[in-house]
Design an enzyme around this catalytic site. Structure first.
Site, PDB file in Angstrom:
ATOM      1  N   GLY A 189      -6.575  27.328  78.891  1.00  0.00           N
ATOM      2  CA  GLY A 189      -6.838  27.138  77.482  1.00  0.00           C
ATOM      3  C   GLY A 189      -8.233  26.627  77.194  1.00  0.00           C
ATOM      4  O   GLY A 189      -9.125  26.663  78.060  1.00  0.00           O
ATOM      5  N   THR A 218      -3.291  30.365  76.066  1.00  0.00           N
ATOM      6  CA  THR A 218      -2.608  29.306  75.335  1.00  0.00           C
ATOM      7  C   THR A 218      -1.433  29.918  74.609  1.00  0.00           C
ATOM      8  O   THR A 218      -1.599  30.852  73.828  1.00  0.00           O
ATOM      9  CB  THR A 218      -3.524  28.582  74.336  1.00  0.00           C
ATOM     10  OG1 THR A 218      -2.724  27.793  73.460  1.00  0.00           O
ATOM     11  CG2 THR A 218      -4.326  29.559  73.507  1.00  0.00           C
ATOM     12  N   ILE A 219      -0.273  29.414  74.868  1.00  0.00           N
ATOM     13  CA  ILE A 219       0.915  29.964  74.227  1.00  0.00           C
ATOM     14  C   ILE A 219       0.914  29.679  72.733  1.00  0.00           C
ATOM     15  O   ILE A 219       1.508  30.407  71.940  1.00  0.00           O
ATOM     16  CB  ILE A 219       2.192  29.408  74.910  1.00  0.00           C
ATOM     17  CG1 ILE A 219       3.388  30.317  74.641  1.00  0.00           C
ATOM     18  CG2 ILE A 219       2.456  27.972  74.489  1.00  0.00           C
ATOM     19  CD1 ILE A 219       4.598  30.002  75.495  1.00  0.00           C
ATOM     20  N   ASP A 220       0.195  28.626  72.319  1.00  0.00           N
ATOM     21  CA  ASP A 220       0.151  28.245  70.904  1.00  0.00           C
ATOM     22  C   ASP A 220      -0.735  29.159  70.071  1.00  0.00           C
ATOM     23  O   ASP A 220      -0.707  29.095  68.845  1.00  0.00           O
ATOM     24  CB  ASP A 220      -0.381  26.813  70.749  1.00  0.00           C
ATOM     25  CG  ASP A 220       0.568  25.776  71.311  1.00  0.00           C
ATOM     26  OD1 ASP A 220       1.726  26.137  71.614  1.00  0.00           O
ATOM     27  OD2 ASP A 220       0.156  24.616  71.448  1.00  0.00           O
ATOM     28  N   GLY A 264       3.627  24.230  69.366  1.00  0.00           N
ATOM     29  CA  GLY A 264       2.564  24.219  68.367  1.00  0.00           C
ATOM     30  C   GLY A 264       2.060  22.807  68.178  1.00  0.00           C
ATOM     31  O   GLY A 264       2.404  22.137  67.221  1.00  0.00           O
ATOM     32  N   TYR A 372      10.759  24.777  76.986  1.00  0.00           N
ATOM     33  CA  TYR A 372      10.494  25.118  78.386  1.00  0.00           C
ATOM     34  C   TYR A 372      11.147  26.429  78.793  1.00  0.00           C
ATOM     35  O   TYR A 372      10.695  27.083  79.742  1.00  0.00           O
ATOM     36  CB  TYR A 372      10.936  23.963  79.287  1.00  0.00           C
ATOM     37  CG  TYR A 372      10.065  22.747  79.090  1.00  0.00           C
ATOM     38  CD1 TYR A 372       8.769  22.719  79.586  1.00  0.00           C
ATOM     39  CD2 TYR A 372      10.501  21.657  78.346  1.00  0.00           C
ATOM     40  CE1 TYR A 372       7.942  21.624  79.374  1.00  0.00           C
ATOM     41  CE2 TYR A 372       9.683  20.556  78.133  1.00  0.00           C
ATOM     42  CZ  TYR A 372       8.400  20.553  78.645  1.00  0.00           C
ATOM     43  OH  TYR A 372       7.577  19.481  78.425  1.00  0.00           O
TER      44      TYR A 372
END
Length: 489
Positions: A189, A218-220, A264, A372
Site C-alpha cells: 500500500g 490496498t483492499i480499501d 475501510g 478476515y
C-alpha cells in the site's frame, strides 16, 4: 520505521498546457547504459500482434473530462514493452516482496511477475523475500520458478509471507547489493510504496543498476491517482455474502436489524460499492460522512422510522466510520496506522441500549464482521485479469530501464506513475460527488452530520450546492496535480 522520501519527480512540459509527470530511467544516471533488442521480437506469442511495442512518446491523461478551452493537463507515461531493454535476460536477478495486510490477488501478482519474466524475457533468477521488508535482512529467500508458482493464484494470502513495519533502508539496500539483485518488485500500500521510494533513492545514491517497481495494493482502494487497486472488486463481491446474510436475519425477525462491518480505515469505498451492489442496505456509514446518534436527523431516528415502515433494516458500516464518537485510542500498528476501536460492536450495543431503554421498541440485532474472511480469499476473475496486467506492466517497465515507479491503471490505461504521486495523500469518497448521491438515492438514508453542521433545513452547512457536484472523474482543474479524491464509474 524511517521511510521519509526526498523523491524528485521528472516533469516534462509541452504545448497547450501538456504536463508529463515522468518516472526515472536508469539512463538518467548511467549515461552509457547498454541496450538490447527486446526478446519479445522473437516470441511466437507476440509475432501476430501489430504495433505491440509502446511508442516512447505515448502518455495517458489523468483527466479525460475536459472543456473546449481546458489545458491538456497532467499525463503519465504509458506502460508496456519497449523495442529496447536495458537488461540482458541472463543478467537479471529479480526479487519480489509483499508488505502490509493481506489482500485478494497477492499470489496472482507474484505468479504473473515470475511467469512474465520467464516466458516473455527468458529470466530464470527470481527470488521471493520472505515476510515483508524485514525479510531482506533477517530471513532466507524463496526461489520462485514458473513451476512453483503455477497454481498459487487459486489460493488466498501470499506464498512468500508478509508483515508490517521492518523497514530499514540501509539493511535492505545492503541485502539487495550483496545478493546481486537488479530488479526489485514491491507489492504493498501507500506506506509500503513510501518505503519503496526511499529504497530507490538509496540505490540511486549508491550508483547501483537496479530497477525498483511498485505494484500498489490496498483492499480499501485508498491509493491516489489510480482507477482502483487490485483485490477491491473481490472484496466488494465477497461483502455481498455478509450483507445477504444480514438481510436474511433481519427480514426473518420482528424489527430485525442486521449490522455488517466492512473494511475501510480512512475511506468507505468497499462499504459504498457493496451497498450499491446489494440494494438490500438501508444505511451506509463511512469515515468521510460524519453521523450522530440521537436527536432530530440522527441515526436512531432514522432506524426507528425504517423499522416502522419496513419491519427490518440492514446497516453497513466501514471500520473507520464514527471513530470521533468513540473514546480515542492513541496507539499505532507496526505500519504506523492508528489502531481503531471496534465501531461495529460499539454501534450495535448503542442501538440495543437505545431501543431497549429509550424507545421501548423490541428489536433483534445481528452483527456480522467478515473482515478476515474477505482479506483471505483468492481474487475473482476480474481481479485475476487486473493483477496479470499490473504485473506484466511492471515487468515491461523494469526491463525497459524505468525505475522509481508504480504500475497503475489511469482512465482504463496502464501507466507508470512516480512514487510521490501516490504517497502524497489518500483516496477518499467525496460526499458531494455523484457516486455518494447515487448511494443516498439507493438507501434513502439522510445525509447525516453533526447537529452544529446542519442548517435549518437539516443540510450540512459545508456541503457544496447541487449545481457544483463534481463530475464522475473528479478534478481540481488546476492543470497540475488534479483531484485524485474519488473513484467513480
Amino acid at each position: 520505521m524511517d521511510s521519509q522520501s526526498n523523491y524528485q519527480m521528472k516533469v516534462v512540459t509541452g504545448e497547450f498546457g501538456y504536463i508529463l509527470q515522468d518516472v526515472p530511467h536508469l539512463a538518467d544516471y548511467f549515461p552509457d547504459l547498454p541496450t538490447y533488442p527486446n526478446p519479445l521480437r522473437s516470441n511466437p506469442a507476440y509475432s501476430v500482434v501489430k504495433q505491440y511495442f509502446v511508442d516512447m512518446d505515448d502518455s495517458v491523461p489523468q483527466k479525460i473530462v475536459v472543456h473546449r478551452d481546458t489545458p491538456r493537463g497532467v499525463h503519465f507515461r504509458r506502460a508496456g514493452p519497449r523495442q529496447k531493454v536495458c537488461f540482458a535476460s541472463e543478467e537479471v536477478n529479480a526479487c519480489i516482496v509483499t508488505c502490509g495486510g493481506l489482500c485478494p490477488g497477492l499470489n496472482t501478482v507474484i505468479r504473473e511477475i515470475v511467469h512474465s519474466l520467464d516466458y516473455m524475457y527468458g529470466v530464470n533468477e527470481v527470488l521471493g523475500i520472505d515476510g515483508g521488508y524485514r525479510g531482506f535482512y533477517s530471513k532466507n529467500t524463496i526461489p520462485l520458478t514458473p513451476k512453483t508458482v503455477d497454481d498459487i493464484h487459486k489460493r488466498g494470502g501470499t506464498i512468500i509471507g508478509t508483515s508490517r513495519g521492518g523497514h530499514d533502508t540501509m539493511k535492505i539496500v545492503d541485502s539487495i547489493q550483496d545478493r546481486g539483485i537488479n530488479q526489485v518488485y514491491i507489492i504493498g500500500g501507500d506506506g509500503t510504496q513510501k518505503g519503496a521510494a526511499v529504497i530507490y533513492e538509496e540505490i540511486r545514491k549508491r550508483g547501483l543498476k537496479v530497477a525498483v517497481a511498485g505494484i500498489p495494493k490496498t483492499i480499501d482502494n485508498d491509493i491516489l491517482v489510480i482507477d482502483k487497486s487490485f483485490g477491491f472488486d473481490t472484496a466488494v463481491e465477497e461483502a455481498q455474502r455478509a450483507i445477504n446474510a444480514a438481510h436474511v436475519e433481519a427480514q426473518s425477525a420482528e424489527n430485525g436489524i442486521g449490522v455488517v462491518k466492512l473494511m475501510g480505515r480512512y475511506c468507505g469505498f468497499i462499504a459504498m460499492y457493496a451497498t450499491l451492489a446489494s440494494r438490500d442496505v438501508d444505511c451506509c456509514l463511512i469515515p468521510e460522512s460524519p453521523f450522530y446518534l440521537e436527536g432530530q436527523g440522527g441515526l436512531f431516528e432514522y432506524i426507528e422510522k425504517t423499522l416502522k415502515e419496513n419491519g427490518h433494516m440492514v446497516i453497513v458500516i466501514a471500520e473507520g466510520a464514527g471513530q470521533e464518537l468513540l473514546a480515542a485510542k492513541d496507539e499505532q500498528d507496526a505500519s504506523g496506522n492508528k489502531l481503531l476501536q471496534d465501531v461495529g460492536l460499539w454501534i450495535s450495543q448503542k442501538i440495543k441500549d437505545h431501543f431497549s431503554k429509550e424507545a421501548k421498541l423490541p428489536i433483534t440485532l445481528k452483527y456480522i464482521d467478515p473482515t478476515y474472511m474477505i482479506r483471505a480469499i483468492p481474487s475473482n476473475a476480474s481481479d485475476n485479469v487486473y493483477c496479470t496486467l499490473l504485473a506484466q506492466s511492471a515487468v515491461h517497465g523494469a526491463m525497459a530501464g524505468y525505475t522509481g515507479f508504480i504500475s497503475g491503471l489511469v482512465n482504463g490505461r496502464h501507466t507508470y506513475i512516480p512514487f510521490n504521486r501516490i504517497t502524497e495523500g489518500q483516496n477518499k469518497v467525496v460526499i458531494t460527488d455523484r457516486m455518494w448521491a447515487r448511494l443516498l438515492s439507493s438507501t434513502n438514508q439522510p445525509s447525516f452530520g453533526e447537529p452544529k453542521d446542519l442548517n435549518d433545513d437539516g443540510v450540512r452547512k459545508d456541503d457544496a450546492p447541487p449545481t457544483q457536484m463534481l463530475d464522475d472523474a473528479g478534478s481540481s482543474g488546476d492543470g497540475k496535480t488534479g483531484n485524485n479524491n474519488t473513484i467513480t464509474k
